[in-house]
Design an enzyme around this catalytic site. Structure first.
Site, PDB file in Angstrom:
ATOM      1  N   LYS A 193      64.530  10.170  35.538  1.00  0.00           N
ATOM      2  CA  LYS A 193      63.339  10.853  36.059  1.00  0.00           C
ATOM      3  C   LYS A 193      62.527  11.240  34.824  1.00  0.00           C
ATOM      4  O   LYS A 193      62.815  12.216  34.145  1.00  0.00           O
ATOM      5  CB  LYS A 193      63.756  12.095  36.851  1.00  0.00           C
ATOM      6  CG  LYS A 193      62.801  12.511  37.946  1.00  0.00           C
ATOM      7  CD  LYS A 193      61.407  12.857  37.482  1.00  0.00           C
ATOM      8  CE  LYS A 193      61.277  14.246  36.943  1.00  0.00           C
ATOM      9  NZ  LYS A 193      59.963  14.533  36.326  1.00  0.00           N
ATOM     10  N   GLU A 268      70.057  19.702  26.898  1.00  0.00           N
ATOM     11  CA  GLU A 268      69.478  19.705  25.536  1.00  0.00           C
ATOM     12  C   GLU A 268      68.168  20.462  25.639  1.00  0.00           C
ATOM     13  O   GLU A 268      67.201  19.948  26.204  1.00  0.00           O
ATOM     14  CB  GLU A 268      69.207  18.260  25.076  1.00  0.00           C
ATOM     15  CG  GLU A 268      70.434  17.438  24.811  1.00  0.00           C
ATOM     16  CD  GLU A 268      71.194  17.895  23.583  1.00  0.00           C
ATOM     17  OE1 GLU A 268      70.640  18.651  22.768  1.00  0.00           O
ATOM     18  OE2 GLU A 268      72.360  17.506  23.452  1.00  0.00           O
ATOM     19  N   CYS A 302      61.694  19.046  19.550  1.00  0.00           N
ATOM     20  CA  CYS A 302      62.557  20.186  19.866  1.00  0.00           C
ATOM     21  C   CYS A 302      63.209  20.757  18.621  1.00  0.00           C
ATOM     22  O   CYS A 302      63.422  21.950  18.513  1.00  0.00           O
ATOM     23  CB  CYS A 302      63.630  19.747  20.849  1.00  0.00           C
ATOM     24  SG  CYS A 302      64.589  18.366  20.234  1.00  0.00           S
ATOM     25  N   GLU A 399      59.147  29.919  21.521  1.00  0.00           N
ATOM     26  CA  GLU A 399      58.891  28.522  21.154  1.00  0.00           C
ATOM     27  C   GLU A 399      57.448  28.154  21.517  1.00  0.00           C
ATOM     28  O   GLU A 399      57.024  28.338  22.657  1.00  0.00           O
ATOM     29  CB  GLU A 399      59.849  27.601  21.920  1.00  0.00           C
ATOM     30  CG  GLU A 399      59.699  26.139  21.511  1.00  0.00           C
ATOM     31  CD  GLU A 399      60.480  25.167  22.401  1.00  0.00           C
ATOM     32  OE1 GLU A 399      60.444  25.325  23.625  1.00  0.00           O
ATOM     33  OE2 GLU A 399      61.114  24.253  21.857  1.00  0.00           O
TER      34      GLU A 399
HETATM   35  P1  NAD Z   1      60.215  20.831  30.989  1.00  0.00           P
HETATM   36  O1  NAD Z   1      61.454  21.636  31.009  1.00  0.00           O
HETATM   37  O2  NAD Z   1      58.979  21.422  31.535  1.00  0.00           O
HETATM   38  O3  NAD Z   1      60.421  19.451  31.798  1.00  0.00           O
HETATM   39  C1  NAD Z   1      61.431  18.531  31.453  1.00  0.00           C
HETATM   40  C2  NAD Z   1      61.730  17.623  32.638  1.00  0.00           C
HETATM   41  O4  NAD Z   1      62.313  18.404  33.674  1.00  0.00           O
HETATM   42  C3  NAD Z   1      60.506  16.948  33.264  1.00  0.00           C
HETATM   43  O5  NAD Z   1      60.838  15.619  33.573  1.00  0.00           O
HETATM   44  C4  NAD Z   1      60.277  17.761  34.519  1.00  0.00           C
HETATM   45  O6  NAD Z   1      59.615  17.056  35.546  1.00  0.00           O
HETATM   46  C5  NAD Z   1      61.695  18.092  34.918  1.00  0.00           C
HETATM   47  N1  NAD Z   1      61.864  19.255  35.808  1.00  0.00           N
HETATM   48  C6  NAD Z   1      61.027  20.311  35.978  1.00  0.00           C
HETATM   49  N2  NAD Z   1      61.563  21.191  36.861  1.00  0.00           N
HETATM   50  C7  NAD Z   1      62.750  20.677  37.246  1.00  0.00           C
HETATM   51  C8  NAD Z   1      63.784  21.136  38.130  1.00  0.00           C
HETATM   52  N3  NAD Z   1      63.705  22.288  38.780  1.00  0.00           N
HETATM   53  N4  NAD Z   1      64.889  20.368  38.274  1.00  0.00           N
HETATM   54  C9  NAD Z   1      65.001  19.185  37.596  1.00  0.00           C
HETATM   55  N5  NAD Z   1      64.063  18.715  36.766  1.00  0.00           N
HETATM   56  C10 NAD Z   1      62.950  19.450  36.578  1.00  0.00           C
HETATM   57  O7  NAD Z   1      60.038  20.374  29.458  1.00  0.00           O
HETATM   58  P2  NAD Z   1      58.821  19.584  28.796  1.00  0.00           P
HETATM   59  O8  NAD Z   1      57.637  20.511  28.766  1.00  0.00           O
HETATM   60  O9  NAD Z   1      58.694  18.244  29.408  1.00  0.00           O
HETATM   61  O10 NAD Z   1      59.375  19.362  27.290  1.00  0.00           O
HETATM   62  C11 NAD Z   1      59.265  20.311  26.294  1.00  0.00           C
HETATM   63  C12 NAD Z   1      60.551  21.106  26.155  1.00  0.00           C
HETATM   64  O11 NAD Z   1      61.642  20.219  25.969  1.00  0.00           O
HETATM   65  C13 NAD Z   1      60.540  22.009  24.922  1.00  0.00           C
HETATM   66  O12 NAD Z   1      61.088  23.255  25.265  1.00  0.00           O
HETATM   67  C14 NAD Z   1      61.449  21.286  23.945  1.00  0.00           C
HETATM   68  O13 NAD Z   1      62.059  22.110  22.996  1.00  0.00           O
HETATM   69  C15 NAD Z   1      62.442  20.650  24.864  1.00  0.00           C
HETATM   70  N6  NAD Z   1      63.083  19.488  24.226  1.00  0.00           N
HETATM   71  C16 NAD Z   1      64.398  19.578  23.830  1.00  0.00           C
HETATM   72  C17 NAD Z   1      65.018  18.495  23.188  1.00  0.00           C
HETATM   73  C18 NAD Z   1      66.470  18.551  22.738  1.00  0.00           C
HETATM   74  O14 NAD Z   1      67.046  17.483  22.471  1.00  0.00           O
HETATM   75  N7  NAD Z   1      67.094  19.703  22.653  1.00  0.00           N
HETATM   76  C19 NAD Z   1      64.290  17.318  22.958  1.00  0.00           C
HETATM   77  C20 NAD Z   1      62.955  17.266  23.376  1.00  0.00           C
HETATM   78  C21 NAD Z   1      62.365  18.362  24.019  1.00  0.00           C
END
Ligand code: NAD
Length: 495
Positions: A193, A268, A302, A399
């Site tokens: 997804k 993650e 991240c 963040e």
């Molecule tokens: P987000 O949490 O808003 O969304 C991530 C994904 O989750 C999207 O595909 C979204 O549609 C989905 N999602 C949203 N609500 C959901 C739910 N209730 N159940 C299941 N899926 C759901 O994150 P973002 O804005 O896309 O990305 C940025 C964030 O990701 C930052 O906080 C960053 O630090 C983190 N990040 C972490 C890593 C790592 O490896 N630790 C890597 C990249 C990004």
């Protein structure tokens, strides 16, 4: 300054009617809802994708369970070979994939080529090597023998089943590949997804996976909002979620997974990563390090550093030098090969970053450089350097996930360690010094999943990666991922 021309196949791909990728090909969604994909460099809509509904989720889960039955029985070497072939196909289609990625995310084309495609191929090849090396143990139990009977035991590593891979928008190709490779090499099937902001590249990669020999149903891609992710996790036909994204969504994902009958979950998540510069560091090298740690891909990584701790005697000089360097950055279109700094990935994120600039002003932080949106079309904000006033200031604690480096001075190395650890997060950190002995003594005192010395942000497939504290649960890469994608079965035999 001029943009590269889009390849004809990129134009053709963008203008397609994108369906959902289920059972080895595109199918129309049951839903009439669509999501617009917007190029953040121009603000223009470049594609529409389906917003999958519960009937699509059922179809994808049924297909993934059929795929799992077949794939879990495939010879390990065959699984590895499919990943190797997919790596070759990524490279053969490098420019097309990089251009699609740049159009949907605003990532500068050089980073799209080097990280989203080349690194993704590198990770696939690394994972492919594990296919033939996953094994259990033999054990001799110490059970009592009354009539000469003996015992032996062994363990099997069995694939966990259908994995749900939920991907954020910042590295939509590479992170999807990490999840896909971990699942496929262990014999799982996977439903990806992607983020609603960046769903396109993985749809194209799904086609390449079929060309690489992956059986239908082993990889499905469902586009849509977060509700699609939630529906997949809570579906009784899925067995594990591998989520990458923000901490609040990660906690919601963890709750959904536990509520769905202890669906396995690896998370993650985000961070507020620190970079600590010791006094012996050459100031120009320190500035190079800050740019590497905080400004690559506009800070939308991240593991990027957002908190920078510098000895009080050097902080003014370092911030001045950094501001000078940032003022010379080539800011522009991500499709121009000379651009060093592009837009952020979506309007919502741009507005969030502008909110952080307002907060910094409201809390009387000193804005040394930047601190504004840029007066041009698209989602551009200035690379920004901020000097915080107190350790409690928002910019030192929340963040931002953007190109904002917030500084705070320290006096002693003990204080530096306290400052670096003063966060609920623990994804990554870096120490910068010429005194390697000192660095090695300080590393154990830093509470983070990865600690870099004289480098930041670079990931390698052989080195495990994941978060401590609120930055997540589980590890990717190395051999560590195997535990999360397999169940351990014990077999005991009396003879
Ligand atoms: P987000 O949490 O808003 O969304 C991530 C994904 O989750 C999207 O595909 C979204 O549609 C989905 N999602 C949203 N609500 C959901 C739910 N209730 N159940 C299941 N899926 C759901 O994150 P973002 O804005 O896309 O990305 C940025 C964030 O990701 C930052 O906080 C960053 O630090 C983190 N990040 C972490 C890593 C790592 O490896 N630790 C890597 C990249 C990004």
């Amino acid at each position: 300054m001029s943009d590269i021309s889009l390849l004809p196949q990129v134009e053709a791909f963008l203008s397609r009617n994108h369906g959902l990728f289920i059972d080895g090909g595109y199918v129309e969604s049951h839903s009439s809802q669509t999501l617009e994909v917007i190029n953040p460099a121009t603000g223009k809509v470049i594609a529409q994708v389906a917003d999958a509904d519960p009937a699509d989720i059922d179809a994808a889960v049924a297909s993934a369970n059929r795929g799992f039955k077949q794939w879990s029985q495939a010879a390990p070497a065959l699984r590895g070979n499919v990943l190797l072939k997919l790596a070759d196909l990524l490279e053969q289609n490098r420019e097309e994939l990089a251009q699609i990625e740049t159009c949907q995310s605003g990532k500068i084309i050089q980073i799209a080529r080097a990280f989203e495609v080349d690194q993704a191929a590198h990770f696939l090849r690394y994972y492919a090597g594990w296919a033939t090396k996953i094994s259990g143990q033999t054990i001799t139990p110490s059970l009592p023998s009354f009539a000469g009977e003996r015992y032996t035991a062994f363990t099997l590593r069995e694939p966990v089943g259908v994995v749900v891979g939920i991907v954020p928008w910042n590295f939509s190709t590479m992170i999807a590949i990490w999840k896909l490779a971990s699942a496929l090499v262990t014999g799982c099937s996977i439903i990806i997804k992607p983020s609603e902001f960046t769903p396109l590249t993985i749809l194209r990669i799904a086609e390449l996976a079929i060309e690489a020999g992956l059986p239908a149903g082993v990889l499905n891609v469902l586009t849509g909002s977060g509700q699609v992710g939630k529906g997949l996790i809570e579906h009784p036909g899925t067995h594990k979620v591998s989520f990458t994204g923000s901490v609040p969504t990660g906690i919601a994902v963890g709750r959904s997974a536990m509520g769905a009958g202890l669906t396995r979950a690896t998370l993650e998540l985000g961070g507020k990563n620190a970079a600590g510069f010791l006094r012996d560091m050459d100031l120009d090298k320190a500035v190079n390090g800050i740019i590497e740690a905080g400004f690559l891909h506009s800070g939308q990584i991240c593991a990027a550093a957002e908190r920078f701790f510098v000895h009080h005697s050097q902080i003014e000089q370092i911030m001045d030098k950094l501001a000078q360097r940032l003022s010379k950055l080539n800011i522009g279109s991500p499709l121009d090969e000379r651009t060093e700094f592009g837009p952020v990935t979506n309007r919502q994120h741009q507005l969030k970053l502008e909110g952080f600039f307002d907060t910094a002003r409201a809390e009387n932080n000193t804005i040394i450089h930047g601190g504004q949106r840029m007066d041009r079309p698209g989602c551009y904000v200035e690379p920004t350097v901020i000097l915080a006033k107190t350790v409690n200031d928002t910019l030192l604690n929340e963040e931002t996930f953007g190109p904002i480096a917030t500084f705070f001075p320290y006096d002693s190395e003990d204080e530096l360690l306290d400052l670096m650890n003063n966060t609920p997060y623990g994804l990554s950190a870096s120490l910068w010094t010429n005194d390697l002995g000192k660095a090695l003594r300080m590393v154990p005192a830093i509470n983070a999943g990865t600690v870099w010395v004289n480098m930041h942000t670079m990931l390698d497939p052989a080195v495990p990666f994941g978060g401590n504290k609120s930055s997540g649960v589980g590890r990717e890469f190395g051999g560590a991922f195997i535990e999360d994608y397999t169940e351990l079965k014990s077999v005991m035999i009396r003879y």
